[in-house]
Write an enzyme that holds these catalytic residues in place. Structure first.
Site, PDB file in Angstrom:
ATOM      1  N   LYS A   7      63.981  34.886  19.800  1.00 58.16           N
ATOM      2  CA  LYS A   7      64.250  36.220  20.793  1.00 58.16           C
ATOM      3  C   LYS A   7      62.651  35.944  21.715  1.00 58.16           C
ATOM      4  CE  LYS A   7      62.771  39.660  21.133  1.00 58.16           C
ATOM      5  NZ  LYS A   7      62.011  39.668  22.817  1.00 58.16           N
TER       6      LYS A   7
ATOM      7  N   GLU B 274      51.337  34.193  14.841  1.00 56.47           N
ATOM      8  CA  GLU B 274      50.445  33.572  15.408  1.00 56.47           C
ATOM      9  C   GLU B 274      50.241  34.978  16.301  1.00 56.47           C
ATOM     10  OE1 GLU B 274      47.910  32.934  18.392  1.00 56.47           O
ATOM     11  OE2 GLU B 274      49.650  30.890  18.499  1.00 56.47           O
TER      12      GLU B 274
ATOM     13  N   CYS C 271      46.092  33.143  23.502  1.00 52.31           N
ATOM     14  CA  CYS C 271      45.653  34.109  22.822  1.00 52.31           C
ATOM     15  C   CYS C 271      44.416  33.582  22.288  1.00 52.31           C
ATOM     16  CB  CYS C 271      46.599  33.442  21.539  1.00 52.31           C
ATOM     17  SG  CYS C 271      47.187  32.527  21.252  1.00 52.31           S
TER      18      CYS C 271
ATOM     19  N   GLU D  11      41.214  42.393  22.656  1.00 54.71           N
ATOM     20  CA  GLU D  11      41.621  41.563  23.703  1.00 54.71           C
ATOM     21  C   GLU D  11      42.644  41.872  24.790  1.00 54.71           C
ATOM     22  OE1 GLU D  11      45.553  39.395  21.499  1.00 54.71           O
ATOM     23  OE2 GLU D  11      44.246  37.706  22.472  1.00 54.71           O
TER      24      GLU D  11
END
Lengths: 288, 489, 320
Positions: free
Chosen positions: B193, B267, B301, B398
């Site tokens: 997906k 991850e 990331c 983040e």
């Protein structure tokens, strides 16, 4: 000899030459020999390499070595894969030549397929071999310590007499995949697949000098290869016992690595790649 | 020290616009789901729009897969696995993957433009970074497909079965490659997906895989948002879930899988420390910091979002950084000279804006270069914060945008302590001319990847993945195969 | 002999200039990472310039060119022909500007001066026992003053690379300073580092700082007699040194890559690197030069291709 085909058109015949430094010269000696099919019929005259041709081939291999070894594994892998693509493209020619060597059409095609797949298999090793064969060593002290394989240098290969194509590919691919360069003495009895293979190389992005292929007599060429002080290793897989003994004696002068002494002609193994590498270990302190 | 370089205002020296032609991409008006080798209309009967974030133009409509659609995709993957893919000799699987790698190379410009249109990243990056890495990834794992017994001695390598894979919008095609290549090399089939804001490259890739002759059902692509992902994660006949995305969604997935035997790799997010010592190669360190935080608009990331500069060079370094910031070119992602493109979505832009506001309120000092932003689309200026403390939200959370928080340190111990003082642990950077100090730092940094005197380097041969809340499992390298093999869980 | 260094340049230097103090000064120059420099240059090389700017950029490249002949077989005739080309590079297109200078050996200076008289083209002469620099300082200074007397507008001197590499920084510094002194107000001094012999970017950056501190008006990569000559990465490293020097002292120093720049594409890449590193103030022949012998015709061909939309043949451009 028949000069005209039935259609009334004269064939244009190919001249079978050596492959040195990306070019197709005749032997400097001006010599050739007759290649015959399994029935003894004449197939072609092919160049018969001399010691001077061998000297030129080694010089080309040495010159090409530094850049070839400096390429990334990924890049070398793509070039090997390209060789496989072009071999597949010339599959019909290889099959015909192997058929002339005595194989049934089905077995000839099977050998071609096996040879192409083998090249693909080694292509995949180019950026993986050092991941398996290199390692971080857990030394007792504040040091980073890593061992990794590096190519040995210039490798001479006495190619197996048979299988004429699969044997050549099986001995050559593990040599060049890590960055060695090669001087190959092809099958004496069936030189045509090796010559076609050199034409494949010419259209495969292989830099000049990385692979050099000499047709001729191994018994004549091998002693020069064995004694050459600028050759680092020799693969004996295709050498008959007398030639093998002579090569072992000559190899002593500069401590050449000898591989293929157990006679496998179409082995597929990463340990064959390892046989043409040197392990380098690097120490570095860790501290402020 | 505050001298600036002189400038000649009269000189006209312009690069832009040098636009990459977008005609190379042929878009469908509407995309179905790619199931069992064919595009088909969704059982849900629903479609959603995907837009170009650089101008908000509609690009296409894409099917929204519901649980029934996901079920069909999983069944197709299961059938393909059992009908031969799982047992196919490795060398044959290898040749499929090599073929795909070559076809990606052949169509790389088209795919790069598509990636830029749908995601907003500069064409310079999709062309020079994403696409070469996609091809390289398939090429690399192709070579493992017939060598698994050498990769893991003592293990009889067997595939798991059907892998469900959910990927983010920051590197759509590259994340697809990171997921699909090792899964297929190990003999699994997949249902993937893509993110709802960037589905187009995955759908185009599906067509490419068909052209490569890949058997139907080996790769299935289901598009949709969170609900589609949840349906895939929760499907009973999926053997493994691989997820790349935010830590919060990662935790939801881990919760959903708590009672199942499905294997999982994650991850997740990061808040990487980028440490600059006073003996660093200064101009390259500046480039490294710029690349670390502004590459792909900071939608990375492993972005080097917390900069730690040794106090003795702090002011000088920050000045150089500001000067360099002013030469960044922000704008049309299709312009070959653009350095910083569009923010991927309105939602992400809101998140960045909120955190930047928090940074100002908490007392950090903000710097943004003057640059004209396009009227339409989603944009954010490259931003620096100085005077940041560990306790500020912009040093903890983040941001996933072009925003750098700058802190200082005095000793290597302090740098390590501050760098590790976070729940994340994906990556870190170290700049110093002293080799032994690099290795000393690398030993102590709790991060899955440590870059020394470079940053944001990726290679299919090199494993990538995080410590702590940045997830578990590695992608890339020999290690990237393990999550797709039996007997190692 | 007391060392006279221009006071504005002294800001970076130790108070007492000795070999040891210069070594300390050079140790403070930041290190350079080769991989990073090359990545940065590769990234800048992907910049593409739109058509109107490209035409401007190429004309600027012509105006920045030091058209060079430095061969043992040079004659007054050859120099006169090259100088004519320098003044009027494209006889069929008067809109193409003259180049910045012609660069010749000392013996050719009078002929060059005569050939460019009345034009804007300057005469540059190499000096200081070009290209090796292996001669004692006194004779090098004498040679330079003789060339200055002859009327050269610009002096391209070489540093003593042997001295630099063996750590005799004072000698290198002192030699540049003395040569600068005899150049006086009349001649501009370009200092050739011969980067291809220095071995690392770290050394290039140190040599750049040393030359600028000692009085160089320009720093220049190469003689053209050693490979590699000018490269983009080495030029970037020198431009970064120029920037640091300016920020520390306020003194603007020029840059001249020389040797190996043969195509318009190359030239534009250098201008991109220049523009991104030092900005618009350096984008003029006063502060940037190309040392080249074959670049000019390729640039002329590109200018005409932009003008006509037809790819060009070398047969239609004069070779002098």
């Amino acid at each position: 000899m028949v000069n005209q085909s039935r259609a009334g058109r004269l064939d244009v015949r190919k001249t079978y030459k050596l492959y040195i430094n990306g070019e197709f010269p005749r032997s400097e000696s001006g010599r050739s020999y007759v290649a015959r099919d399994s029935e003894g019929e004449v197939l072609a005259r092919v160049a018969r390499a001399s010691r001077k041709d061998l000297r030129e081939a080694v010089r080309a291999a040495r010159t090409a070595e530094e850049k070839w070894a400096a390429k990334s594994g990924y890049n070398r892998g793509q070039i090997l894969y390209r060789i496989a693509e072009m071999m597949e493209d010339r599959g019909a020619v290889f099959a015909e030549q192997l058929g002339d060597g005595g194989l049934t059409p089905a077995r000839a095609r099977a050998e071609v397929s096996a040879a192409v797949d083998r090249m693909v298999w080694y292509a995949g090793w180019a950026d993986k071999f050092s991941q398996i064969y290199g390692n971080l060593n857990p030394v007792a002290g504040p040091f980073f310590n890593i061992s990794a394989p590096e190519p040995t240098g210039v490798v001479g290969i006495i190619a197996p007499e048979t299988p004429a194509l699969l044997g050549l590919v099986s001995r050559l691919a593990p040599v060049i995949v890590t960055g060695n360069t090669a001087v190959v003495v092809s099958s004496e009895s069936q030189p045509l697949p090796a010559i076609t293979f050199s034409e494949v190389l010419e259209s495969s992005d292989v830099p000049p000098g990385v692979i050099n292929i000499l047709t001729g007599f191994p018994a004549e060429l091998a002693p020069w290869l064995a004694d050459h002080m600028d050759v680092n290793a020799v693969d004996l897989a295709g050498a008959v016992p007398e030639v093998g003994l002579r090569v072992r004696q000559g190899a002593v002068h500069n401590v050449k690595r000898l591989v293929g002494t157990d006679g496998y002609t179409d082995l597929q193994s990463p340990y064959l790649i390892a046989a043409f590498t040197e392990t380098k270990t690097v120490w570095h302190p860790k501290g402020l | 020290m505050s001298r600036n370089l002189p400038a000649t205002p009269a000189l006209e020296w312009s690069y832009a616009p040098s636009r990459e032609a977008s005609e190379i991409v042929e878009l469908e008006r509407r995309y179905g789901l790619f199931i069992n080798g064919k595009f088909r209309a969704p059982a849900s009967k629903k479609y959603f729009p995907t837009i170009n974030p650089a101008n908000e133009d509609l690009l296409a409509e894409v099917a929204e897969a519901n649980a029934t659609d996901v079920g069909r995709a999983v069944k197709a993957a299961r059938d393909a696995f059992e009908d031969g893919w799982g047992e196919m000799p490795g060398k044959e699987r290898a040749k499929y993957l090599f073929r795909i790698a070559r076809m990606v190379q052949e169509r790389s410009r088209e795919l790069a433009v598509l990636e830029t249109l749908d995601g907003g990243k500069p064409i310079k990056e999709s062309r020079d970074v994403d696409l070469p890495l996609v091809a390289a990834h398939f090429f690399y794992y192709a070579g493992w497909a017939d060598k698994l017994e050498y990769a893991f001695p003592g293990l009889d390598p067997e595939p798991l079965g059907v892998a469900g894979q959910v990927i983010p919008w920051n590197f759509p095609l590259m994340m697809l490659a990171w997921k699909i290549a090792p899964a297929l090399a190990a003999g699994n089939t997949v249902v993937l997906k893509p993110a709802e804001t960037t589905p187009l490259s995955a759908l185009t890739f599906a067509g490419l895989a068909s052209e490569a002759g890949l058997p139907p059902g080996v790769i299935n692509i289901v598009t949709g948002a969170g609900a589609t992902g949840a349906a895939l994660v929760e499907h009973n006949d999926v053997d493994k879930i691989a997820f790349t995305g935010s830590t919060s969604v990662g935790k939801q997935i881990a919760t959903a899988l708590a009672g199942s035997k499905k294997r999982l790799t994650l991850e997740l997010g990061g808040k990487a420390a980028h440490v600059i010592f006073d003996d660093a190669p200064m101009d390259q360190a500046i480039e490294g910091v710029i690349n670390g935080i502004f590459f792909n608009q900071g939608h990375v990331c492993c972005a080097g979002s917390r900069l730690f500069v040794q106090e003795s060079i702090h002011d000088r370094f920050v000045e150089k950084l500001k000067r360099r910031l002013s030469t960044l070119r922000v704008g049309d992602p299709l312009d070959k000279n653009t350095d910083v493109g569009a923010i991927n979505s309105a939602e992400q832009l809101a998140r960045i804006s909120e955190l930047v506001e928090a940074g100002q309120q908490e007392g950090a000092e903000m710097y943004q270069p003057d640059c004209v932003l396009p009227r339409n689309g989603f944009w954010f200026r490259p931003t620096l914060f100085t005077g940041v403390s560990q306790s500020h939200r912009i040093a903890q959370e983040e941001i996933f945008g072009p925003v750098l928080s700058i802190l200082s340190f005095r000793t290597p111990e302090e740098a390590v302590e501050k760098a590790n003082n976070t729940p994340y642990g994906l990556s870190a950077g170290v700049w110093t001319s002293k080799g032994s100090r690099i290795l000393w730092m690398a030993d102590r940094l709790k991060a899955g990847v440590v870059w020394a005197n470079t940053y944001n380097k990726f290679d299919p041969a090199s494993p990538f993945g995080g410590y702590k809340e940045s997830g578990f499992g590695r992608e890339g390298g020999r290690h990237g195969l393990l999550p797709y093999l039996k007997g190692v869980g | 002999m007391a060392l006279a260094v221009a006071p504005d340049r002294a800001a970076l230097l130790p108070e007492r200039i000795t070999n040891a103090s210069l070594a300390g000064f050079l140790r403070s120059v930041p290190s350079t990472d080769e991989v990073g420099v090359e990545e940065r240059v590769a990234s800048l090389s992907t910049r593409s310039i739109k058509k109107d700017s490209k035409s401007e950029a190429l004309r600027l490249a012509v105006r920045m060119m030091d058209l060079t002949t430095l061969e043992g077989k040079d004659t007054p005739g050859k120099v006169a022909q090259m100088s004519a080309k320098a003044v009027r590079p494209d006889p069929t297109d008067p809109s193409v500007p003259s180049v910045a200078a012609v660069c010749v050996y000392p013996a050719m200076v009078p002929y060059a001066l005569e050939a460019v008289a009345g034009s804007s083209v300057k005469v540059a002469s190499v000096a200081t026992y070009f290209p090796s620099g292996q001669l004692d300082t006194k004779l090098k200074v004498t040679e330079t003053s003789r060339v200055v007397e002859m009327g050269a507008h610009e002096i391209d001197m070489v540093i003593d690379r042997g001295a630099f590499l063996s750590g005799e920084y004072f000698r290198v510094f002192d030699e540049i300073r003395r040569v600068r002194e005899v150049c006086g107000d009349q001649a501009h001094l370009k200092v050739i580092l011969e980067t291809g012999e220095l071995g690392s970017y770290d050394q290039v950056r140190r040599a750049s700082m040393l030359a600028m501190a000692a009085g160089a008006d320009f720093i220049k990569t190469s003689t053209g007699k050693v490979q590699p000559a000018a490269t983009l990465p080495v030029t970037l490293v020198m431009l970064e040194a120029i920037r640091d020097f300016y920020l520390a002292t306020g003194v603007q120093v020029g840059m001249k890559p020389a040797g190996g720049i043969r195509t318009s594409k190359d030239a534009i890449r250098y201008l991109v690197v220049l523009n991104e590193t030092l900005g618009s103030a350096w984008m003029t022949p006063d502060w940037f030069r190309f040392g080249a012998s074959t670049l000019l015709n390729d640039v002329l061909m590109q200018i005409r291709w932009l003008k006509t939309g037809r790819y060009q043949s070398a047969d239609y451009f004069t070779k002098d």
